[in-house]
Design a protein around this motif. Structure first.
Motif: not given
Length: 200
Positions: A52-66
């Motif tokens: 579950g700690f791997e969620g720390l890298v998810n931001g690299f897939w989240l920034f386009g919308g914001p």
């Protein structure tokens, strides 16, 4: 006057808004695809710390919308950009398939959009940008929780928490800093985001 004081704000989309949101989406999609290629090592390392700690890298897939939302400042910008970016990521090809690219991208875009919808598209500041990144992380975590029913409660909580933190930092704080840096150069002068920066 601050960046959230927007006398000249309009929710009506212009051609330039569509073009710039699309450019952001395409650039984001290419970055998402590139991250797909190199993410295996950090995912493995972080998952080894605790599942579950791997969620720390998810931001690299989240920034386009914001990023699209805070620049063009129009209803639907976050959903549009994140969905288009995810579609391009899928088209370029990766290991995740339709679900792990397009469907999760739509979820992330919807949740990122919520941050601005909550404030009726009237608040375009650091707080709403960070909230958008955090909610994108929630959307991402919910998708993977629902598609991985074998995950235990501890893993789900770790994944949710780390996705939110990653979203807050990468898709929130860093996105806000990028927007301000771009505005300072004058390239966003045709947008409220650029004019607001000039007034700060």
């Amino acid at each position: 006057m601050t960046a959230s004081s927007t006398n000249d704000h309009s929710n009506k989309w212009r051609i330039v808004d569509i073009v710039v949101a699309s450019i952001i989406a395409v650039a984001s999609g290419v970055i998402f695809w590139g991250w797909d290629i190199v993410c295996a090592a950090p995912l493995t390392v972080l998952e080894a710390v605790t599942p579950g700690f791997e969620g720390l890298v998810n931001g690299f897939w989240l920034f386009g919308g914001p990023l699209a939302a805070i620049i063009v400042r129009k209803p639907g910008a976050a959903l549009y950009a994140e969905t288009l970016a995810a579609f391009l990521e899928l088209t370029l090809g990766n290991q995740w398939g339709v679900g792990g690219s397009l469907i999760v991208g739509i979820c992330q875009g919807l949740f990122a959009e919520l941050a601005f919808l909550i404030f009726r598209y009237a608040k375009w500041n650091l707080g709403t940008t960070v909230l958008s990144g955090m909610l994108a992380g929630v959307g991402c975590a919910l998708y993977y929780w629902l598609t991985n029913p074998a995950w235990g409660a501890i893993r789900v909580l770790w994944y949710l928490g780390t996705s939110i933190v990653s979203g807050a930092i990468i898709a929130g704080l860093i996105v806000w800093a990028v927007c301000r840096a771009l505005a300072a150069t004058g390239v966003l002068d045709r947008f409220e985001s650029g004019r607001a920066e000039a007034r700060v």
